[in-house]
Write a protein that holds these residues in place. Sequence first.
Motif, PDB file in Angstrom:
ATOM      1  N   GLN A  18       0.809  -1.214   0.000  1.00  8.47           N
ATOM      2  CA  GLN A  18       0.000   0.000   0.000  1.00  8.47           C
ATOM      3  C   GLN A  18       0.845   1.269   0.000  1.00  8.47           C
ATOM      4  OE1 GLN A  18      -2.194  -2.207  -0.878  1.00  8.47           O
ATOM      5  NE2 GLN A  18      -3.849  -0.955  -0.074  1.00  8.47           N
ATOM      6  N   ALA A  73      -5.999  -3.146  -4.459  1.00  9.63           N
ATOM      7  CA  ALA A  73      -7.142  -2.244  -4.596  1.00  9.63           C
ATOM      8  C   ALA A  73      -8.392  -3.046  -4.929  1.00  9.63           C
ATOM      9  CB  ALA A  73      -6.876  -1.198  -5.673  1.00  9.63           C
ATOM     10  N   PHE A 183     -11.761   6.830   5.395  1.00  8.49           N
ATOM     11  CA  PHE A 183     -10.918   6.201   4.377  1.00  8.49           C
ATOM     12  C   PHE A 183      -9.665   7.022   4.094  1.00  8.49           C
ATOM     13  CE2 PHE A 183     -15.200   4.632   3.793  1.00  8.49           C
ATOM     14  CZ  PHE A 183     -14.972   3.268   3.853  1.00  8.49           C
ATOM     15  N   GLY A 186      -6.176   6.297   1.902  1.00  4.08           N
ATOM     16  CA  GLY A 186      -6.408   5.474   0.720  1.00  4.08           C
ATOM     17  C   GLY A 186      -6.345   6.309  -0.543  1.00  4.08           C
ATOM     18  N   SER A 187      -6.504   5.654  -1.682  1.00  2.00           N
ATOM     19  CA  SER A 187      -6.378   6.368  -2.954  1.00  2.00           C
ATOM     20  C   SER A 187      -7.270   5.730  -4.011  1.00  2.00           C
ATOM     21  CB  SER A 187      -4.921   6.329  -3.437  1.00  2.00           C
ATOM     22  OG  SER A 187      -4.747   7.118  -4.595  1.00  2.00           O
ATOM     23  N   PRO A 312      -7.137   0.907  -0.248  1.00  3.13           N
ATOM     24  CA  PRO A 312      -7.284   1.399   1.121  1.00  3.13           C
ATOM     25  C   PRO A 312      -5.961   1.450   1.858  1.00  3.13           C
ATOM     26  CG  PRO A 312      -7.972  -0.895   0.983  1.00  3.13           C
ATOM     27  CD  PRO A 312      -7.635  -0.462  -0.417  1.00  3.13           C
ATOM     28  N   ALA A 313      -5.900   2.300   2.870  1.00  6.26           N
ATOM     29  CA  ALA A 313      -4.742   2.315   3.755  1.00  6.26           C
ATOM     30  C   ALA A 313      -4.646   0.955   4.447  1.00  6.26           C
ATOM     31  CB  ALA A 313      -4.891   3.431   4.787  1.00  6.26           C
ATOM     32  N   THR A 316      -7.348   0.174   7.002  1.00  2.00           N
ATOM     33  CA  THR A 316      -8.669  -0.057   6.420  1.00  2.00           C
ATOM     34  C   THR A 316      -8.739  -1.419   5.749  1.00  2.00           C
ATOM     35  OG1 THR A 316      -8.779   2.327   5.987  1.00  2.00           O
ATOM     36  CG2 THR A 316     -10.440   0.951   4.934  1.00  2.00           C
ATOM     37  N   LEU A 317      -7.667  -1.812   5.068  1.00  2.00           N
ATOM     38  CA  LEU A 317      -7.630  -3.128   4.431  1.00  2.00           C
ATOM     39  C   LEU A 317      -7.759  -4.234   5.474  1.00  2.00           C
ATOM     40  CD1 LEU A 317      -7.330  -4.703   1.813  1.00  2.00           C
ATOM     41  CD2 LEU A 317      -4.844  -4.596   2.102  1.00  2.00           C
TER      42      LEU A 317
END
Length: 326
Positions: A18, A73, A183, A186-187, A312-313, A316-317
């Motif tokens: 990530q 992702a 979130f 994240g990206s 996700p960061a 979060t993952l």
Amino acid sequence: MEARMVGSGWDRVPIDSQSIDAPLSRAAVFLTLTVAEGHEALQAVAGILDGLDDLIKTVGFRDLNGRLSCITALGSALWDRFQTGKRPKELRPFVPIEGAKHTAPATPGDLFFHIRAEREDLCFEFERLLLDQLGSSVTVADEVVGFRYFDSRDLLGFVDGTANPTGHDIGASTLVGSEDQAFAGGSYLVVQKYLHQMQPWARLAKDEQERIIGREIVSNVELPDATSGQKSHKTLATIVDDDGTEHDILRDNMPFGRPGQGEYGTYFIGYSRHLWVTQKMLERMFLGDPPGMHDRLLDFSTAHTGAVFFAPAPRTLSELVEAVQA
């Protein structure tokens, strides 16, 4: 972003996941998967994602200077299957863009892995082990092996990624912030596979190629914006909002190809803090600005895939994985 360091002293090298801001690599694999129906397949995927850092470490320890990393992702449909009750504000499927002459298609994709390293064999070994572990829970929708071409040029001869943000601007341009606190870190990720018509492109005069791209080939210096007619690729891909603020994305594009098959292409991969920025860029390219005045690069480069994901960061993952495993 989280990273684990190995070694000691000044020679420590990160083996991580990530890490959107990791340096552009010499080799990469862009792997798009669909996940089989049923909770059993979902649990299998969650189990592999839970152990992804260990897999990166296992392969990456063979050569720490190879700087193996992987970004995971998820697509909109898969996110809903994880049933967390919350989702990134802008996450949605890729919407096809149908211009008067060119179309950006939408293609399947639940799960995306961006595998990067300084050595192609590290990418290969990681992908091999990853797919072995995922087994029948997934199907490969698209697989592209990219490589660094000379001084970061695409196969059309131009330096790619010149407009990328650098330093502290990378995070500001690519990572979700307080606007969607759940979130943050994240990206949004948009991917497209483009195939080039090399012979028609090669028949163009050099100055015509430069006008289409908006830069000089050798020096990479920007050309002035056109005052009439079709705008350059550089101009159409520059997004400025109503307040006059320019919004960047991070491109980690790579060339790919098989000369024996006549296949030459560029894999577009754009990370952004706001999905609408990349969406607007593609609309300007395919629909034109003004409408009907499309990006002339598309006359020589055709999009064959298109998908949206959210990376996700790490925190979060982990929460997503725990929700399925509970």
